[in-house]
Design a protein around this motif. Structure first.
Motif, short mmCIF file in Angstrom:
data_model
loop_
_atom_site.label_atom_id
_atom_site.label_comp_id
_atom_site.label_asym_id
_atom_site.label_seq_id
_atom_site.Cartn_x
_atom_site.Cartn_y
_atom_site.Cartn_z
N LEU A 7 0.83 -1.21 0.00
CA LEU A 7 0.00 0.00 0.00
C LEU A 7 0.86 1.26 0.00
O LEU A 7 0.56 2.24 -0.69
CB LEU A 7 -0.94 0.00 1.20
N LEU A 8 1.96 1.26 0.74
CA LEU A 8 2.86 2.40 0.77
C LEU A 8 3.52 2.60 -0.59
O LEU A 8 3.62 3.72 -1.09
CB LEU A 8 3.91 2.20 1.86
N LEU A 9 3.96 1.51 -1.22
CA LEU A 9 4.59 1.60 -2.53
C LEU A 9 3.61 2.12 -3.58
O LEU A 9 3.95 3.01 -4.37
CB LEU A 9 5.13 0.22 -2.94
N LEU A 10 2.39 1.60 -3.58
CA LEU A 10 1.38 2.05 -4.54
C LEU A 10 1.01 3.52 -4.33
O LEU A 10 0.90 4.28 -5.28
CB LEU A 10 0.14 1.17 -4.46
N LEU A 28 -7.23 8.53 -2.12
CA LEU A 28 -7.06 7.85 -0.84
C LEU A 28 -8.39 7.94 -0.11
O LEU A 28 -8.92 9.04 0.05
CB LEU A 28 -5.97 8.51 0.00
N GLY A 29 -8.93 6.80 0.33
CA GLY A 29 -10.23 6.86 0.98
C GLY A 29 -10.54 5.62 1.77
O GLY A 29 -9.72 4.71 1.92
N VAL A 30 -11.77 5.58 2.27
CA VAL A 30 -12.24 4.44 3.04
C VAL A 30 -13.73 4.25 2.77
O VAL A 30 -14.47 5.22 2.63
CB VAL A 30 -11.95 4.62 4.55
N ASP A 31 -14.15 2.97 2.65
CA ASP A 31 -15.55 2.61 2.51
C ASP A 31 -16.02 1.95 3.79
O ASP A 31 -15.28 1.16 4.39
CB ASP A 31 -15.75 1.62 1.36
N PHE A 32 -17.24 2.26 4.21
CA PHE A 32 -17.85 1.64 5.38
C PHE A 32 -19.12 0.93 4.91
O PHE A 32 -20.05 1.58 4.45
CB PHE A 32 -18.22 2.68 6.44
N GLY A 33 -19.15 -0.40 5.04
CA GLY A 33 -20.31 -1.17 4.60
C GLY A 33 -20.95 -1.92 5.75
O GLY A 33 -20.26 -2.32 6.69
N ILE A 40 -18.06 -4.25 7.00
CA ILE A 40 -16.80 -4.25 6.26
C ILE A 40 -16.26 -2.83 6.19
O ILE A 40 -17.01 -1.88 5.97
CB ILE A 40 -16.96 -4.88 4.86
N ILE A 41 -14.98 -2.69 6.43
CA ILE A 41 -14.28 -1.41 6.33
C ILE A 41 -13.14 -1.63 5.34
O ILE A 41 -12.35 -2.57 5.49
CB ILE A 41 -13.73 -0.96 7.68
N THR A 42 -13.05 -0.78 4.33
CA THR A 42 -12.03 -0.97 3.31
C THR A 42 -11.26 0.33 3.04
O THR A 42 -11.66 1.12 2.20
CB THR A 42 -12.64 -1.49 1.99
N PRO A 43 -10.15 0.56 3.74
CA PRO A 43 -9.27 1.66 3.34
C PRO A 43 -8.68 1.31 1.98
O PRO A 43 -8.30 0.15 1.74
CB PRO A 43 -8.20 1.68 4.43
N HIS A 44 -8.62 2.27 1.08
CA HIS A 44 -8.18 1.96 -0.28
C HIS A 44 -7.38 3.08 -0.92
O HIS A 44 -7.45 4.24 -0.52
CB HIS A 44 -9.38 1.61 -1.17
N ILE A 45 -6.64 2.68 -1.93
CA ILE A 45 -5.88 3.60 -2.79
C ILE A 45 -6.29 3.27 -4.22
O ILE A 45 -6.29 2.11 -4.61
CB ILE A 45 -4.37 3.40 -2.64
N THR A 46 -6.67 4.30 -4.97
CA THR A 46 -7.07 4.10 -6.35
C THR A 46 -6.20 4.97 -7.24
O THR A 46 -5.96 6.14 -6.93
CB THR A 46 -8.55 4.48 -6.56
N TYR A 47 -5.75 4.40 -8.32
CA TYR A 47 -4.94 5.11 -9.30
C TYR A 47 -5.71 5.05 -10.61
O TYR A 47 -6.00 3.96 -11.12
CB TYR A 47 -3.58 4.41 -9.41
N SER A 48 -6.13 6.20 -11.15
CA SER A 48 -7.00 6.18 -12.33
C SER A 48 -6.46 7.08 -13.44
O SER A 48 -5.72 8.03 -13.20
CB SER A 48 -8.43 6.57 -11.97
N TYR A 49 -6.88 6.77 -14.65
CA TYR A 49 -6.48 7.49 -15.85
C TYR A 49 -7.74 7.86 -16.63
O TYR A 49 -8.60 7.01 -16.87
CB TYR A 49 -5.57 6.61 -16.71
N GLY A 58 -9.23 2.59 -13.84
CA GLY A 58 -8.22 2.63 -12.79
C GLY A 58 -7.99 1.29 -12.13
O GLY A 58 -8.71 0.32 -12.39
N ILE A 59 -6.98 1.27 -11.26
CA ILE A 59 -6.71 0.11 -10.43
C ILE A 59 -6.93 0.50 -8.98
O ILE A 59 -6.80 1.67 -8.62
CB ILE A 59 -5.28 -0.43 -10.64
N ARG A 60 -7.28 -0.47 -8.17
CA ARG A 60 -7.63 -0.19 -6.78
C ARG A 60 -7.01 -1.27 -5.89
O ARG A 60 -7.16 -2.46 -6.16
CB ARG A 60 -9.14 -0.17 -6.63
N ALA A 61 -6.33 -0.84 -4.84
CA ALA A 61 -5.81 -1.73 -3.80
C ALA A 61 -6.50 -1.36 -2.50
O ALA A 61 -6.62 -0.19 -2.17
CB ALA A 61 -4.30 -1.57 -3.67
N GLU A 62 -6.97 -2.38 -1.78
CA GLU A 62 -7.66 -2.11 -0.54
C GLU A 62 -7.33 -3.18 0.50
O GLU A 62 -6.94 -4.29 0.16
CB GLU A 62 -9.17 -2.01 -0.75
N ASP A 63 -7.50 -2.81 1.73
CA ASP A 63 -7.34 -3.72 2.86
C ASP A 63 -8.74 -3.95 3.43
O ASP A 63 -9.25 -3.12 4.17
CB ASP A 63 -6.40 -3.11 3.90
#
Length: 168
Positions: A7-10, A28-33, A40-49, A58-63
């Motif tokens: 996550l840090l590298l991305l 940089l964000g977080v979803d609360f479901g 479910i809680i998903t902190p995420h990083i999205t990289y989009s074009y 885009g691509i998305r990495a989440e925990d």
């Protein structure tokens, strides 16, 4: 440790690369479901074009951190790293200040083991400010479906709200 490093590298890559090109952005964000017994809680990083002024991919990495109760009422949970892709379309502007963007995201858990893998689909409506410079706040809501590849967990559908900052 490996999740934190990924996550840090991305996030570092996203922040450095979009400084040169205006069509690239990171979020940089977080979803609360939540449902009745599943959260479910998903902190995420999205990289989009932005392919066009309205369409982006885009691509998305989440925990993905899930919490629920088992049959005996005990709290159980898991923590899984997921990677996925998303497609968004800027549909229209509200009051010329807020962009309305429907998005679809599809992803899969990684390094979870055969008995814990799942595929997820997420669809939502996202609202973000339309000013050009600096970071932009973003709010979203929608539904997320987790489809497990095994019989140990039941498939889950949750309603989510999202809060994020889009970085330019």
């Amino acid at each position: 440790m490996r999740r934190t490093f990924l996550l840090l590298l991305l996030s570092t890559f996203c922040m450095l690369s979009n400084a040169q090109v205006s069509e690239l952005s990171s979020t940089l964000g977080v979803d609360f479901g939540s449902t009745y017994n599943h959260k479910i809680i998903t902190p995420h990083i999205t990289y989009s074009y932005a392919l066009t002024p309205k369409l982006s991919v885009g691509i998305r990495a989440e925990d993905a951190i899930t919490m629920q109760r088992d049959k005996n009422g005990n709290k159980i949970g898991d923590d899984r790293l997921t990677l996925g892709g998303q497609v968004g379309y800027k549909a229209f502007d509200l009051i010329k200040l807020i962009n309305v963007e429907p998005r679809i995201t599809v992803g899969h858990s990684i390094n979870s083991g055969r008995n814990q893998d799942y595929l997820y689909y997420q669809a939502g409506i996202y609202l973000n400010c339309s000013f050009d410079k600096g970071s932009k706040p973003e709010f979203g809501f929608g539904f997320r479906n987790n489809f497990y590849h095994h019989g140990l967990d039941k498939n889950k559908t949750v309603f989510f709200v999202s809060y994020a900052f889009m970085l330019r």
